[in-house]
Enzyme design. Structure first.
Site, PDB file in Angstrom:
ATOM      1  N   SER A 259       5.729  -4.202  -7.873  1.00 34.38           N
ATOM      2  CA  SER A 259       5.842  -4.688  -9.239  1.00 34.38           C
ATOM      3  C   SER A 259       6.999  -5.681  -9.388  1.00 34.38           C
ATOM      4  O   SER A 259       6.946  -6.783  -8.851  1.00 34.38           O
ATOM      5  CB  SER A 259       5.953  -3.518 -10.199  1.00 34.38           C
ATOM      6  OG  SER A 259       5.627  -3.932 -11.504  1.00 34.38           O
ATOM      7  N   ASP A 309       1.131  -4.404  -6.464  1.00 33.14           N
ATOM      8  CA  ASP A 309       1.097  -4.582  -7.921  1.00 33.14           C
ATOM      9  C   ASP A 309       2.124  -5.614  -8.376  1.00 33.14           C
ATOM     10  O   ASP A 309       3.003  -5.339  -9.211  1.00 33.14           O
ATOM     11  CB  ASP A 309       1.329  -3.245  -8.643  1.00 33.14           C
ATOM     12  CG  ASP A 309       0.001  -2.586  -9.032  1.00 33.14           C
ATOM     13  OD1 ASP A 309      -1.066  -3.203  -8.829  1.00 33.14           O
ATOM     14  OD2 ASP A 309       0.030  -1.452  -9.550  1.00 33.14           O
ATOM     15  N   HIS A 385      -0.805   2.326 -11.642  1.00 31.76           N
ATOM     16  CA  HIS A 385       0.400   1.629 -11.201  1.00 31.76           C
ATOM     17  C   HIS A 385       1.355   2.583 -10.487  1.00 31.76           C
ATOM     18  O   HIS A 385       1.988   2.227  -9.497  1.00 31.76           O
ATOM     19  CB  HIS A 385       1.077   1.002 -12.424  1.00 31.76           C
ATOM     20  CG  HIS A 385       2.136   0.001 -12.087  1.00 31.76           C
ATOM     21  ND1 HIS A 385       1.914  -1.074 -11.258  1.00 31.76           N
ATOM     22  CD2 HIS A 385       3.439  -0.097 -12.486  1.00 31.76           C
ATOM     23  CE1 HIS A 385       3.024  -1.797 -11.161  1.00 31.76           C
ATOM     24  NE2 HIS A 385       3.961  -1.225 -11.895  1.00 31.76           N
TER      25      HIS A 385
END
EC number: 3.1.1.47
Length: 502
Positions: A259, A309, A385
């Site tokens: 992320s 991600d 996630h």
């Protein structure tokens, strides 16, 4: 307490599936002992840089395992509860049963002796893995520990940019005094102020990565470094890494992140590679390593890159538009893209605007040689996630109930399989993937390569979907009707948030 009644009262990690037992050491080094390849951010006065090392250790190691929630546990638990949001299921878990979370241990042996490298080079390959919002040096322990069990030394930074729920600094020379770095709450919707704040965080993160790279090189060179980490006061174990790490050959170190950590990885690699290439007056580089620095020699088109991600917002800043327009360094090689792996959770796959940004980051440039293979992009069905972090595997009921995630242990194994195979294809020597993880019979296994996991053919691996870099049709993204999938990382679980705000 019906929620707690249905939870496993003692969350735990499964064993790593690689052939090697895993050791871990907590490291915090005074900045004054390191050579920064780029000037420190003017607004940051961090005196140390911190990370955890996961590595193959001696098979007879019997040292105790390390606690997942580090000391001081009470403060970490409180910070996680605040970060996760007072009304979320995760927050309730952390606040109501801290005595259970206290005893969760990472199945890696604390300060165990490093195993002599079994590779042909007699050095262990190395990866540096950057955490996302709400993460820490421990938050991806199962993923990075699994890689270590296959013969890697993985460095997990503890970023002090305000992206962790809380972090602590041990002041050099005053080990008993802790300085707190609290979580920095920044909106997820693009604005001038948000871009400026994320740019500041990226400056700190990349500066830390530059220092950590220097620390790892010095560890291999047997240069004495002070380790002021709390759990390492009585150990001098950094010397065991001397002349055992494959960190000097250009392109030998793999870089990855999740992320915000994936965004950090992209910016870091590009900032190093394109350090002198821009004549655009609007470009304001966030990290400017000198040509003589070790990191400038390390990042090459052959650098293996793992993006889990990838969160696109931080790399859309107007200040770094020029850098965004440059292709990944991999495309300066005929094998361009083969060493790039992007894995999306299903939630991020369905987040259309971010999916397009991810594809744009890893795609071949328009003028690329047609022989270049391009990147590997996948997503596992029914993954969230948090499935790429420890939360999914420790609290499977919660991630299933809140996000609809399924088979958390298998999802992480798929991630590990893909990472290992990209490393093999990049010339990195890692151990075989087990037949159990490959979901084949022993007699059906062909050699050391796990070619099925990177296949682009449909249904080669159950629930593992290959994506192209072709743009998807534009769709209007609806407002979420249920709990947001971690609002990028987990920030306001249980709160209804539109996809645009992510």
């Amino acid at each position: 307490m019906p929620l707690l009644h249905q939870l496993n009262p003692t969350p735990s990690f499964p064993s790593y599936t690689g052939r090697y037992k895993v050791g871990t050491v907590d490291v915090e080094i005074p900045v004054r002992e390191l050579d920064s390849p780029s000037p420190a951010p003017s607004f940051s006065k961090l005196p140390t840089v911190a990370f955890r090392v996961f590595y193959p250790c001696q098979p007879d190691s019997e040292q105790k395992q390390v606690r997942w929630i580090p000391s001081p546990q009470r403060e970490y638990i409180g910070a996680y509860a605040r970060f996760l949001g007072a009304n979320s299921a995760f927050s309730q878990f952390f606040s109501l049963v801290p005595q259970i979370v206290n005893y969760v241990s990472i199945p890696a042996h604390h300060n165990a002796e490093l195993l002599e490298p079994t590779t042909h080079s007699k050095r262990w390959p190395v990866m540096i893995f950057s955490h996302g919002l709400g993460g820490s040096r421990n938050a991806y322990s199962h993923l990075v520990g699994s890689l270590a069990s296959h013969g890697m030394v993985v460095i997990a930074p503890d970023h002090r940019d305000g992206s962790a729920p809380i972090s602590f600094i041990h002041t050099p020379g005053e080990k008993e005094e802790l300085t707190r770095v609290e979580y920095r709450k920044i909106a997820h919707k693009a604005s001038t102020e948000v871009y400026q704040s994320r740019d500041e965080q990226l400056q700190i993160r990349m500066w830390e990565l530059g220092l950590i790279h220097d620390a790892v090189v010095k560890m291999d060179q047997r240069i004495a470094l002070s380790n002021v980490a709390d759990d390492h006061k009585k150990h001098s174990g950094l010397t065991m890494f001397a002349h055992k790490l494959d960190v000097h050959e250009p392109g030998s170190i793999a870089f990855g992140g999740h992320s915000f950590g994936a965004a950090t990885t992209v910016q870091f690699i590009k900032s190093v590679f394109y350090r002198n290439a821009s004549d655009d007056p609007t470009y304001k580089p966030l990290f400017t390593p000198s040509d003589s620095s070790n990191i400038a020699k390390q990042i090459t088109p052959t650098t293996p890159t793992v993006l889990l991600d990838l969160w696109g917002l931080p790399i859309q800043s107007p200040s770094t538009t020029w850098l965004k327009s440059q292709p990944m360094p991999a495309y300066h090689s005929l094998n361009g893209g083969r060493n790039i792996l992007a894995i999306l959770s299903e939630a991020f796959f369905k987040w259309s605007s971010n999916l397009q940004q991810t594809k744009a980051v890893v795609a071949k440039p328009a003028n690329a040689d047609p022989q270049q293979p391009g990147p590997h992009i996948f997503y596992p069905i029914a993954s969230a996630h948090l499935s790429q972090s420890d939360f999914g595997i420790l609290f499977p009921w919660l991630t299933t109930k809140v996000f609809g995630a399924k088979e958390p242990e298998r999802v992480l194994k798929l991630n590990v399989r893909a990472i290992l195979q990209v490393l093999r294809d990049s010339g990195v020597e890692v151990a075989d993937t087990s037949v159990t993880d490959m979901e084949v019979r022993e007699e059906d296994k062909k050699g050391v390569h796990d070619t099925r996991i990177l296949s682009r053919n449909k249904d080669t691996v159950r629930g593992w979907i290959s994506l192209s870099t072709e743009p998807e049709p534009e769709v209007k993204e609806p407002v979420s009707e249920g709990p947001a999938d971690a609002v990028v990382e987990g920030e306001v679980l249980g709160q209804t948030v539109s996809r645009e705000e992510r």
